[in-house]
Design a protein around this motif. Structure first.
Motif, short mmCIF file in Angstrom:
data_model
loop_
_atom_site.label_atom_id
_atom_site.label_comp_id
_atom_site.label_asym_id
_atom_site.label_seq_id
_atom_site.Cartn_x
_atom_site.Cartn_y
_atom_site.Cartn_z
N LEU A 1 5.06 38.59 32.85
CA LEU A 1 5.93 37.65 32.15
C LEU A 1 7.19 38.36 31.66
N MET A 2 7.00 39.52 31.04
CA MET A 2 8.14 40.25 30.52
C MET A 2 9.05 40.75 31.63
N SER A 3 8.47 41.15 32.76
CA SER A 3 9.31 41.63 33.86
C SER A 3 10.20 40.51 34.39
N ILE A 4 9.65 39.31 34.51
CA ILE A 4 10.45 38.17 34.98
C ILE A 4 11.52 37.83 33.95
N ALA A 5 11.16 37.84 32.67
CA ALA A 5 12.13 37.54 31.62
C ALA A 5 13.27 38.56 31.60
N LEU A 6 12.94 39.84 31.79
CA LEU A 6 13.96 40.89 31.78
C LEU A 6 14.87 40.78 33.00
N LEU A 7 14.29 40.54 34.17
CA LEU A 7 15.11 40.41 35.38
C LEU A 7 16.01 39.18 35.29
N GLU A 8 15.47 38.09 34.73
CA GLU A 8 16.31 36.90 34.57
C GLU A 8 17.44 37.18 33.58
N LYS A 9 17.14 37.89 32.51
CA LYS A 9 18.17 38.21 31.52
C LYS A 9 19.30 39.02 32.15
N GLN A 10 18.94 39.98 32.99
CA GLN A 10 19.93 40.88 33.57
C GLN A 10 20.69 40.27 34.74
N PHE A 11 19.98 39.54 35.60
CA PHE A 11 20.57 39.08 36.86
C PHE A 11 20.62 37.57 37.03
#
Length: 341
Positions: A183-193
């Motif tokens: 969940l956190m990896s998807i949230a971080l990737l969405e935040k960045q890209f």
């Protein structure tokens, strides 16, 4: 959030979490639980390769404490806790997972004891709003895990796995509905890209896997060429001879892994002792030896895992507002599930 998963929780009231190395089954009632004062019950999403040695180290320093630790994905743990809340009593004394939004939710609902562990000033603290409700026990990192027999040219960026044909229909992502780190990896990737990046991963044939361990297993076995993988899970496979390598793009996915004590814990004194031990130099060296990034600077980092040092993991990690992740959690899981049907 707890109310939203109530139905799911009640359906798995009889769920028994996998107890990897526990001394005894968890007590089944409040009276029995309190009767054994020299006990500690831990719910965690950590695998045995990480937590097993820490449990043994804690027991060596606290002889006679009966430790029952139970491991499952963060989603199952939260559902079990909700079921226990509905029954009127939480069995666990401590929770340790990597789904940071859950800890903010539990804090907001008044479930967590405020406790600052001994030696806190020696730790790297990733939480600007820290108040002792939960403490980071490691700086979890995720990267691009490649099967070196399948991928001969290492990816240079997150963009590579969304466009390079070598990853077409052969790149795995753990299901964020089951895994806190996912969940956190998807949230971080969405935040960045932006969400468009997740769509482009899907368009390049990325697939959803059942969990953080499964996606690394499939990469090790050659079912997948690569995946988004958790540091210490990948390290454990490397130690067993798997042809894997962790690649860290400059935009790092750093996910603090919080540990907290429940306010109504039956064995609160033992829980505090465990938290003190968990962030000690001895236990944090075990974290590093297992292939994860510790929250202390005074540890030796194994070179074989290609891990970042703790300061770099914290400084180079994509920054995110955890309250926003919590607010958008259900929507993120729903969007991901609809995208990767």
């Amino acid at each position: 959030m707890f109310k939203k998963i109530l139905m799911a929780a009640l359906m798995i009231m009889s769920l028994v979490l996998t107890g990897c190395g526990e001394d005894k089954p968890a007590d089944t009632g409040n009276a029995n639980n309190k009767q054994n004062a020299n006990k500690l019950v831990i719910y965690t999403s950590m695998k045995e390769s990480l937590i097993g040695g820490i449990i043994e180290g804690f027991k060596a320093k606290n002889p006679g404490v009966d430790v029952d630790w139970q491991s499952a994905g963060a989603g199952k743990i939260m559902a079990k806790l909700e079921a226990e809340r509905q029954s009127g009593h939480l069995m666990a004394d401590i929770i340790w997972t990597s789904e940071v939004p859950d800890f903010y939710q539990m804090k907001n609902e008044g479930l967590l004891e405020q406790y600052q562990p001994a030696g806190f000033d020696e730790l790297l603290n990733p939480f600007d709003d820290y108040d002792g409700s939960f403490t980071a026990a490691r700086l979890g990192t995720l990267g691009i895990v490649i099967n070196v027999n399948k991928v001969t040219t290492e990816p240079t960026s997150w963009e590579t796995v969304a466009t390079d044909p070598i990853y077409k229909n052969s790149f795995g992502i753990a299901d964020p509905a089951l895994s806190g780190t996912a969940l956190m990896s998807i949230a971080l990737l969405e935040k960045q890209f932006g969400w468009d990046y997740i769509v482009r991963l899907r368009d390049n044939g990325a697939t959803k896997s059942k969990g953080s361990g499964r996606v690394v297993d499939d990469t090790a076995d050659g079912v997948l060429n690569a995946c988004i993988g958790v540091d210490y899970i990948t390290a454990g496979k490397i130690d067993k001879g798997a042809p894997l390598k962790m690649i860290y793009p400059k935009e790092m996915l750093t996910v603090p892994s919080p540990v907290a004590i429940f306010k109504d814990a039956d064995h609160k004194d033992n829980a505090k002792k465990f938290l003190d031990y968990l962030v000690s130099q001895e236990a944090q060296q075990m974290v590093a030896n297992a292939g994860a990034v510790p929250v202390r600077r005074d540890v030796q980092m194994p070179e074989r895992y290609n891990l970042p040092n703790p300061e770099d993991a914290l400084a180079n990690g994509i920054k995110i507002n955890y309250d926003e992740v919590l607010e958008n959690k259900d929507d993120t899981v729903k969007k991901f599930s609809n995208l990767f049907k």
